[in-house]
Design a protein around this motif. Structure first.
Motif, PDB file in Angstrom:
ATOM      1  N   UNK A  15       0.684  -1.264  -0.026  1.00  0.00           N
ATOM      2  CA  UNK A  15      -0.113  -0.025   0.035  1.00  0.00           C
ATOM      3  C   UNK A  15       0.988   1.266   0.052  1.00  0.00           C
ATOM      4  N   UNK A  31      -9.628  -1.521   1.625  1.00  0.00           N
ATOM      5  CA  UNK A  31      -9.046  -2.342   2.506  1.00  0.00           C
ATOM      6  C   UNK A  31      -8.400  -1.676   3.978  1.00  0.00           C
ATOM      7  N   UNK A  32      -8.497  -2.156   4.997  1.00  0.00           N
ATOM      8  CA  UNK A  32      -8.039  -1.302   6.038  1.00  0.00           C
ATOM      9  C   UNK A  32      -6.570  -1.062   5.903  1.00  0.00           C
ATOM     10  N   UNK A  33      -5.634  -2.049   5.385  1.00  0.00           N
ATOM     11  CA  UNK A  33      -4.077  -1.858   5.255  1.00  0.00           C
ATOM     12  C   UNK A  33      -3.821  -0.717   4.163  1.00  0.00           C
ATOM     13  N   UNK A  34      -4.862  -0.418   3.245  1.00  0.00           N
ATOM     14  CA  UNK A  34      -4.728   0.182   2.282  1.00  0.00           C
ATOM     15  C   UNK A  34      -4.957   1.854   2.316  1.00  0.00           C
ATOM     16  N   UNK A  35      -6.183   2.020   2.854  1.00  0.00           N
ATOM     17  CA  UNK A  35      -6.750   3.202   2.745  1.00  0.00           C
ATOM     18  C   UNK A  35      -5.956   4.515   3.437  1.00  0.00           C
ATOM     19  N   UNK A  36      -5.373   4.045   4.699  1.00  0.00           N
ATOM     20  CA  UNK A  36      -4.424   5.080   5.257  1.00  0.00           C
ATOM     21  C   UNK A  36      -3.344   5.710   4.270  1.00  0.00           C
ATOM     22  N   UNK A  37      -2.476   4.728   3.734  1.00  0.00           N
ATOM     23  CA  UNK A  37      -1.410   5.381   2.762  1.00  0.00           C
ATOM     24  C   UNK A  37      -2.138   6.107   1.564  1.00  0.00           C
TER      25      UNK A  37
END
Lengths: 306, 310
Positions: A220, A256-262
């Motif tokens: 991500x 997805x939770x691991x991708x949305x932040x970046x």
């Protein structure tokens, strides 16, 4: 297109040098549009003779479930982040989503997102359609989106990127002004069609989240860095040329939770930069038709063989 | 050229899903859930503990991780056994060091061949769920129903015989089901299945034989997907898991609702010496975070079910 010929004749050759500059509103250098694919994939679609829908016997639980994640979870997360940073979506829509998940479509419409057609389902392909069948899916698209959202679609991204030799002529005949299916440029340009004026809208395969995550296998953060580099380069070049950057998304991936932040950091970067005209595909097409289309045709004539 | 007219007919084009297994449920429509102790994020670790016969049957398909070379594939047979003998014990030790509980999806062949492994899992307080018979026990659409039923029952019974109790949960190999699987799991007495990846939270699935809870274990958040498929490092995996946790914590605070962070592990992938330090460090940070509640699949279901009215 010129069916059966080596060069399909979709557009004229124009090198990326000495072109008339595209002027975006307020002196912005790059037009940025975000394109969420809001899709519905069928669990047990009929077979197209030229392309399998699922790679595994039906039900392909992981592939189907992965895509269903979009409408249950991913869309809502992605839409909230986009709205927070002032990005309206330009939706590549499986129009049957208007029936299956009207709440997703209503949410996007209420946020001021634009819709264009991505076919009926992303599991029904255009390969092998005769003209009447292709007209039927175009008319279905126009009617379905109008009834669900009040919008008249201006653009087309072929369902699962499946085309026929007639597609460009037909969508132009029905009054659409842009296609997202051609990847030959970082600027909009004229497409040869039998009638009307059709613009190739730079959509990107290369920075599409699907390519980022499943072709290039980026993490991500690597994908976010890629988008920022793509943006910075196009914003810099656009000072001289006027460029377009598209960010094509699938919320079952980017949401997805691991991708949305970046990814949120990308939107923050672009929104804060100041060089971006953050807009929608139809607005870019309208602006180009009004201010750049004729100059592009004249520019192409310089390279035409006598 | 023309397509069969049926290709442009859409008999299931209507509101909701195009099947009857579960209804549409967009996140904003959900009732918020809370986890024990008011913890914002349930962390659910799932380990796939698998035995690969050196004679793959390929019916209906060859499982991921199965034999690759012409027979006899010593390389992959032994590398998978390494996972059970060595890697899995590294994982058990890491779980103990971090003080966390996990769910272990076990091929019944593991129980039959290595009953001491089952005892070691149970004595550490982890949950065991069924995971077919061995890695030739794959399921896919089109499989004969009686054959599939026999496979599910055999996996359940052989595992129960060694573990002492029947497993409440099931995960198919490669999460691959037929259209019959959820119903056959209900008929075999299973409470929950861990195959579907379409949600962040458990939800209720309905079959002709009754209901079953679907506990999503996002295949994207797994060492198989991130390391074996996408070729990323354990350092990158750790970063991604922690990015996910940070996001879910913020979402939980914003919506006043519990979230779930699943992470699926494979002993022969994560349990290698050069990956273990980074994994243990990650686990330590997750366990040390006050926002997390490490839950087995059963604990998650038991907490979720009364809140969801399921």
């Amino acid at each position: 297109m010129r069916e059966g010929e080596k060069d399909p004749g979709l557009y004229d050759f124009r090198p990326y040098r000495d072109r008339p500059k595209l002027e975006w509103p307020d002196g912005k250098t790059v037009a940025v549009w975000v394109s969420p694919n809001l899709e519905f994939y069928e669990i047990d679609p009929p077979a197209n003779p030229q392309r399998k829908s699922w790679t595994r016997p039906h039900p392909d639980v992981v592939s189907y479930g992965h895509r269903d994640y979009a409408n249950r979870i991913g869309h809502w997360r992605m839409a909230e982040v986009m709205e927070k940073h002032g990005f309206k979506g330009s939706v590549s829509l499986s129009v049957a989503l208007c029936q299956h998940h009207p709440d997703v479509v209503a949410n996007a419409n209420a946020l001021g997102w634009e819709f264009f057609s991505h076919g009926i389902y992303n599991t029904r392909y255009s390969y092998g359609m005769d003209e009447a069948q292709e007209r039927a899916i175009i008319e279905d698209s126009i009617r379905t989106v109008r009834e669900a959202t009040g919008q008249t679609i201006k653009g087309w991204l072929a369902p699962a990127l499946t085309h026929t030799p007639r597609t460009m002529d037909l969508i132009a005949e029905y009054g659409m002004t842009y296609t997202c299916d051609l990847y030959h440029d970082d600027q909009p340009g004229p497409v040869h069609v039998k009638q009307g004026r059709l613009v190739s809208m730079p959509y990107s395969i290369e920075v599409n989240d699907h390519y980022g995550f499943f072709v290039y296998n980026m993490s991500p953060r690597e994908y976010a860095d890629t988008l920022i580099r793509q943006y910075d380069r196009l914003a810099a070049e656009g000072a001289a040329s006027g460029t377009v950057m598209c960010i094509p998304l699938h919320s079952y991936l980017i949401g997805q939770p691991h991708r949305i932040g970046p990814f949120e950091e990308v939107l923050r970067h672009i929104a804060a930069d100041g060089r971006a005209w953050i807009t929608r595909s139809g607005d870019i097409a309208d602006h180009f038709l009004a201010t750049g289309y004729d100059a592009a045709v004249a520019d192409a004539a310089r390279y035409a063989k006598a | 050229m023309t397509l069969d007219p049926a290709y442009l007919e859409y008999p299931k084009r209507r509101e909701g899903m195009d099947h009857g297994l579960y209804p549409a449920a967009p996140m904003p429509s959900r009732r918020p859930v809370a986890w024990p102790g008011g913890k914002p994020v349930a962390v659910t670790l799932l380990v796939n503990l698998e035995w690969f016969p050196i004679t793959p049957s390929d019916t209906p398909f060859r499982a991921p991780g199965h034999m690759v070379t012409p027979y006899p594939d010593y390389r992959h047979y032994t590398a998978r056994e390494y996972g059970t003998r060595v890697g899995f014990y590294r994982l058990l030790d890491a779980f103990a060091k971090a003080g966390v509980k996990a769910t272990v999806a076990v091929n019944s062949a593991i129980a039959e061949r290595y009953p001491s492994v089952i005892a070691d899992i149970l004595s550490a307080g982890h949950e065991i769920i069924a995971h077919s018979t061995d890695m030739n026990g794959t399921i896919a659409g089109g499989m004969d129903e009686a054959e599939e039923r026999a496979l599910i029952v055999e996996a359940r019974d052989r595992l129960a015989e060694v573990a002492g109790t029947a497993p409440r949960g099931w995960q198919s190999i490669a999460r691959s089901q037929s259209f019959n699987t959820p119903r056959l799991l209900v008929e075999a007495g299973f409470d929950y299945m861990c195959d579907w990846v379409n949600d962040d939270l458990p939800y209720l699935a309905t079959t002709e034989a009754g209901t079953i809870v679907s506990v999503p274990f996002n295949h994207e958040l797994s060492d198989r997907q991130m390391i074996a498929v996408q070729q990323q490092s354990m350092d990158s995996v750790a970063q991604q898991i922690e990015d996910a946790l940070a996001w879910l914590k913020a979402e939980s605070a914003q919506y006043g609702a519990g979230r779930v962070l699943p992470f699926t592990l494979t002993p022969y992938i994560t349990g290698l010496p050069y990956r273990m330090d980074a994994f243990e460090a990650l686990l330590g940070r997750l366990a040390g975070d006050e926002a997390t509640w490490f839950a087995t699949a059963g604990e998650l279901v038991d907490s979720w079910r009364p809140q969801a009215g399921g």
